[in-house]
Scaffold this active site. Structure first.
Site, PDB file in Angstrom:
ATOM      1  N   VAL A 108      -1.320   6.587   3.570  1.00 47.27           N
ATOM      2  CA  VAL A 108      -0.349   6.361   4.656  1.00 47.27           C
ATOM      3  C   VAL A 108       1.011   5.970   4.078  1.00 47.27           C
ATOM      4  CG1 VAL A 108       0.104   5.080   6.785  1.00 47.27           C
ATOM      5  CG2 VAL A 108      -2.246   5.655   6.161  1.00 47.27           C
ATOM      6  N   GLY A 109       0.998   5.177   2.999  1.00 42.19           N
ATOM      7  CA  GLY A 109       2.263   4.782   2.363  1.00 42.19           C
ATOM      8  C   GLY A 109       3.057   5.993   1.903  1.00 42.19           C
TER       9      GLY A 109
ATOM     10  N   SER B 261       1.606   3.236  -2.260  1.00 43.86           N
ATOM     11  CA  SER B 261       1.157   4.349  -3.103  1.00 43.86           C
ATOM     12  C   SER B 261      -0.091   5.026  -2.522  1.00 43.86           C
ATOM     13  CB  SER B 261       0.829   3.823  -4.503  1.00 43.86           C
ATOM     14  OG  SER B 261      -0.066   2.725  -4.411  1.00 43.86           O
TER      15      SER B 261
ATOM     16  N   GLY C 153       0.837  -1.212   0.000  1.00 41.47           N
ATOM     17  CA  GLY C 153       0.000   0.000   0.000  1.00 41.47           C
ATOM     18  C   GLY C 153       0.861   1.248   0.000  1.00 41.47           C
TER      19      GLY C 153
ATOM     20  N   TYR D 156     -15.961  -4.806   5.326  1.00 41.26           N
ATOM     21  CA  TYR D 156     -14.626  -4.310   5.673  1.00 41.26           C
ATOM     22  C   TYR D 156     -14.270  -4.706   7.116  1.00 41.26           C
ATOM     23  CZ  TYR D 156     -11.099  -0.584   6.515  1.00 41.26           C
ATOM     24  OH  TYR D 156      -9.974   0.149   6.840  1.00 41.26           O
TER      25      TYR D 156
END
Ligand code: NDP
Length: 317
Positions: free
Chosen positions: A19-20, A16, A14, A139
């Site tokens: 948080v990444g 991109s 993740g 989720y």
């Protein structure tokens, strides 16, 4: 800085995302060699692609952020993919980490996956004490299983597979989609359009639902601290201390303050607004990091609005 951590390779799934990218911005402040993955390098829903990619990158540690993520409306409209994609991604990532003998993994849950009927404030250990809110059960159950999976690897194989549990995250590089984005980025986008067109600023719901927020760069530092400085096994809720809960209307007003035309707010009360509150207690983490300087919501929103206006329309919309 801990000398033992020099040159250790950290793979960020993740990489991109919101948080990444926040981790990328501060990555040169640490003695780690970070590798940032997007879905271009590997579709983590595929076990084979996950295994091949992780084997090739050969990391010492993994920060696992990749997920199907979205705001209230994406969660409500795509329950199956929010459940299945996240189950598959998490299953593959932790399984492959274990097979490749990666000892430490920091995974990301969310405070929105807690039971809808609880006594407030919510604390880490209440995760499985009742069903989640109907608006995001897909989720939520997938993320809850990630916690179970981490715990099982800890108990059965002595792995340091840990979870951070952030409240609503926002910041630069967010997904500003009006339909699928989280509250703050969707409201920033909406307010910007109202500002450009000279029309009212519409807010779905009564504006009374209350939420807590963390600025992505603050969470980025906390995640790296968990990787290098946290030797506990317990999941940690990440949320600033003190006055940290705001109504949707208060958030909209903070956003509007950053636009010269100050569009008038209109409440669209016929729309669903999810759980009315999800107040969490982040005392466990905040006691471990008493000196941590959290960014205020006012400042974080100011920076995010500036970034959005400078980047529009070349940002995620
Ligand atoms: P984003 O939506 O900004 O980014 C999602 C990331 O996951 C992207 O890098 C995306 O890659 C990657 N990804 C999605 N599907 C796949 C796949 N099949 N294979 C490989 N990579 C994939 O997420 P955030 O940064 O907002 O969220 C980070 C973590 O924090 C997530 O685990 C989320 O559940 C959690 N969280 C988020 C909150 C929030 O308010 N944003 C609140 C609480 C927790 P690509 O760019 O290539 O699509």
């Amino acid at each position: 800085m801990n000398q033992n951590t020099i040159y250790k390779k950290v793979l960020v799934t993740g990489g991109s995302g919101l948080v990444g990218k926040a981790i990328q911005r501060i990555s040169n402040q640490y003695y780690f060699h970070f590798i940032f993955l997007s879905s271009q390098e590997a579709d983590l829903k595929s076990y084979d692609q996950t295994f091949a990619c992780f084997q090739e990158k050969n990391p010492d540690y993994v920060i696992h952020l990749a997920a199907q993520v979205g705001g209230l409306y994406k969660n409500m409209n795509y329950q199956v993919s929010m459940l299945e994609d996240n189950l598959q991604i998490n299953l593959n990532v932790l399984k492959v980490c274990h097979q490749l003998n990666i000892q430490k993994v920091i995974c990301c849950l969310s405070t929105c996956i807690y039971p809808s009927q609880v006594t407030y404030p919510i604390q880490e250990e209440m995760l499985h004490q009742g069903p989640p809110h109907n608006s995001n059960y897909g989720y939520s159950y997938a993320k809850r299983m990630l916690e179970v999976q981490c715990r099982a690897y800890q108990e059965c194989f002595k792995r340091d597979y840990l979870c951070v549990i952030p409240t609503n995250i926002y910041g630069e590089d967010d997904n500003f989609s009006l339909e699928n984005g989280h509250l703050i980025p969707a409201l920033i986008h909406q307010c910007y359009l109202s500002h450009l067109k000279g029309t009212p600023f519409p807010i779905k719901g009564s504006g009374q639902a209350r939420r807590q927020f963390i600025y992505a760069p603050d969470l980025a530092k906390i995640i790296i601290w968990m990787l290098e400085g946290y030797s506990g096994k317990d999941s940690l809720i990440a949320c600033p201390p003190g006055k940290n809960e705001y109504s949707v209307l208060e958030v909209a007003e903070l956003i509007r303050n950053n636009f010269e035309t100050q569009p008038e707010i209109t409440l669209l009360k016929e729309y669903p607004e999810g759980q009315m509150k999800k107040t969490v207690n982040a005392e466990k983490l905040n006691k471990l990091l008493p000196e941590f300087q959290f960014t205020t919501l006012e400042k974080g929103i100011e920076k995010t609005v500036k970034w959005f206006r400078d980047s529009y329309p070349k940002c995620r919309l």
